[in-house]
Design an enzyme around this catalytic site. Structure first.
Site, PDB file in Angstrom:
ATOM      1  N   LEU A 127       0.849  -1.186   0.000  1.00 58.96           N
ATOM      2  CA  LEU A 127       0.000   0.000   0.000  1.00 58.96           C
ATOM      3  C   LEU A 127       0.889   1.242   0.000  1.00 58.96           C
ATOM      4  O   LEU A 127       1.673   1.446   0.932  1.00 58.96           O
ATOM      5  CB  LEU A 127      -0.900  -0.012   1.230  1.00 58.96           C
ATOM      6  CG  LEU A 127      -2.099   0.922   1.248  1.00 58.96           C
ATOM      7  CD1 LEU A 127      -3.125   0.498   0.209  1.00 58.96           C
ATOM      8  CD2 LEU A 127      -2.739   0.935   2.625  1.00 58.96           C
ATOM      9  N   CYS A 140      -2.423  -3.850  -4.640  1.00 56.52           N
ATOM     10  CA  CYS A 140      -1.682  -3.726  -3.394  1.00 56.52           C
ATOM     11  C   CYS A 140      -2.481  -4.201  -2.189  1.00 56.52           C
ATOM     12  O   CYS A 140      -3.708  -4.257  -2.209  1.00 56.52           O
ATOM     13  CB  CYS A 140      -1.243  -2.274  -3.176  1.00 56.52           C
ATOM     14  SG  CYS A 140      -2.629  -1.112  -3.045  1.00 56.52           S
ATOM     15  N   CYS A 141      -1.738  -4.556  -1.136  1.00 53.88           N
ATOM     16  CA  CYS A 141      -2.279  -4.800   0.197  1.00 53.88           C
ATOM     17  C   CYS A 141      -1.242  -4.258   1.175  1.00 53.88           C
ATOM     18  O   CYS A 141      -0.382  -3.474   0.777  1.00 53.88           O
ATOM     19  CB  CYS A 141      -2.584  -6.283   0.425  1.00 53.88           C
ATOM     20  SG  CYS A 141      -1.172  -7.379   0.224  1.00 53.88           S
ATOM     21  N   ALA A 142      -1.295  -4.646   2.424  1.00 53.82           N
ATOM     22  CA  ALA A 142      -0.385  -4.060   3.413  1.00 53.82           C
ATOM     23  C   ALA A 142       1.081  -4.281   3.050  1.00 53.82           C
ATOM     24  O   ALA A 142       1.904  -3.372   3.145  1.00 53.82           O
ATOM     25  CB  ALA A 142      -0.678  -4.634   4.792  1.00 53.82           C
ATOM     26  N   SER A 158      -2.850  -9.305  -2.260  1.00 54.04           N
ATOM     27  CA  SER A 158      -2.726  -8.707  -3.593  1.00 54.04           C
ATOM     28  C   SER A 158      -2.039  -9.661  -4.562  1.00 54.04           C
ATOM     29  O   SER A 158      -2.359  -9.671  -5.760  1.00 54.04           O
ATOM     30  CB  SER A 158      -1.949  -7.393  -3.499  1.00 54.04           C
ATOM     31  OG  SER A 158      -0.699  -7.592  -2.849  1.00 54.04           O
TER      32      SER A 158
END
Length: 450
Positions: A324, A389-391, A397
């Site tokens: 992210l 995206c992710c963390a 993702s």
């Protein structure tokens, strides 16, 4: 011959629910004084009632004039119900007021505290207001401050009702009311942040433009959910126990304890939508206040684990996989859209397209979530490069990026798709369980198509 037109739903304004507002007021007003008075009486019957006082609070001055903003909240309480323009607004606001009262009174009864300031008789122009206050109020009902919790709940209808140019004045009045609980010597400082947390919790339970997350509560059977919920709940108890045992400044750990307890509830009974992430990637202010310490820890964790990784890696032409980003990082990537599958962290809101499909961390997403995310990648890619995206950019993702590779026909099997994602970003965490999930999704959504 003139042609008549039927009014549409948009052209007919819903009449203000005056009668319903008055009905709510006739119920909430007496209930407020009855329940508050009962809690005061119950505390007065105890032989000993404790208190939480910081040494620096002895320097808080008594400002008699501040009784005016302190009393003002009573007027604002009643008028707030009349400011609601629709039945939904009114009922949401009224249920917030009721839940605030119920939780606060329960805390007063279960964990009674008293205010230790000895104000004595206040003379002068404001003396009669203090006398009227003390005619029904006693130095009990302290934490969480019901005054502060109600103030948080009351802000929304007033900010909604006044022009934008006057919103700063509303906030200023609210701050003055908030400070008055200390300068009238009605509360100790500990009551203020606990009241803020309660107010934010009520806003989370009854969000403005969505169903209550509690209405989606269900008993999940996945063992992974139970393990994660137990881990969060155990940590919350440990941190809360430390805060209570150590006292003093350690009491701030109760904020972290409350945040972790709420996350435990989300994992055990709710879903990713309980974080209430908006379509632009932001989180409501109430959620940020509720989960502040948890959000900070989650953000630091994402930066620590990706400190030696690229912000994003290209999987194919136009599709990037990464963590992210911040707003500035999103602009530097030269992308046209962001597909965000992170539920727990707020995303950037730069001037580009943003799609949110929230998924809980460390849990497999549903097939429907994978379908929505992969379809969003395909749709947004038509307008330009896309960041998925992710963390961390290593699991959620990565999984939906692999699904898109299958959807686009770039690969025929989940193993091949996962292999390409791993080649692009070697640190991704995709194992046999994720490959099996992709195969089930492929069978249900791709192979089932005519």
């Amino acid at each position: 011959m003139s042609q008549s037109t039927r009014p549409t739903a948009e052209s007919v304004a819903e009449p203000r629910p005056w009668r319903r507002a008055l009905t709510w007021l006739l119920f909430l007003g007496p209930f407020f004084f009855a329940s508050y008075g009962f809690a005061t009486w119950a505390s007065s019957q105890r032989t000993e009632v404790g208190f939480i006082l910081f040494a620096w609070e002895q320097h808080i001055p008594l400002l008699p004039w501040s009784i005016v903003p302190y009393w003002l909240i009573d007027l604002l309480y009643g008028v707030s119900l009349l400011l609601c323009t629709t039945r939904r607004q009114l009922d949401t606001h009224a249920w917030r007021l009721l839940l605030t009262q119920l939780i606060a009174v329960a805390c007063f009864l279960l964990f009674p505290l008293r205010c230790t300031f000895e104000r004595g008789e206040v003379s002068g122009a404001f003396g009669w207001m203090f006398a009227a206050l003390m005619s029904f109020d006693q130095p009990y009902n302290q934490a969480p401050s019901l005054h502060i919790a109600l103030l948080v709940v009351l802000l929304e209808p007033y900010l909604r009702a006044v022009p934008r140019a006057c919103q700063a004045l509303v906030v200023a009045v609210a701050l003055l009311i908030g400070v008055s609980v200390l300068t009238t010597w009605q509360h100790h400082f500990f009551d203020v942040p606990t009241g803020l947390w309660l107010g934010c919790f009520v806003l989370w339970v009854f969000p403005t433009d969505a169903r209550s997350p509690l209405r989606r509560a269900t008993r999940h059977r996945e063992r992974a959910r139970w393990r994660l919920a137990l881990a969060y709940a155990t940590t919350a108890l440990a941190v809360g126990g430390l805060a209570v045992y150590a006292g003093g400044g350690w009491l701030w750990l109760l904020w972290l304890s409350g945040a972790l307890a709420l996350v435990a509830v989300i994992y055990l009974l709710l879903d990713a939508d309980a974080f209430e992430k908006r379509d632009d990637g932001s989180l409501p202010l109430a959620v940020r206040c509720l989960l502040g310490p948890y959000l900070l820890c989650a953000w630091l964790n994402s930066r620590w684990w990706t400190r030696q990784l690229a912000l994003a890696d290209p999987v194919t032409a136009g599709v990037l996989l990464g963590r992210l980003p911040t707003a500035a990082e999103g602009q530097r990537l030269g992308i046209a859209a962001i597909i965000d599958v992170c539920a727990e962290l707020p995303g950037p809101t730069p001037a580009l397209r943003y799609v949110v499909i929230p998924m809980l961390d460390l849990l497999p997403p549903s097939l429907e979530q994978v379908e929505r995310a992969s379809a969003a990648i395909a749709e947004e890619l038509a307008a330009g490069p896309v960041l998925v995206c992710c963390a961390l950019g290593l699991a959620r993702s990565a999984l939906v990026t692999a699904a898109w590779l299958l959807r686009a026909g770039i690969h025929a099997t989940p193993e091949e798709a996962v292999a390409q994602v791993r080649k692009a970003r070697p640190a991704v965490v995709l194992g046999r369980a994720q490959i099996d999930l992709l195969r089930r999704w492929q069978q249900q959504y791709l192979q089932a198509k005519p």
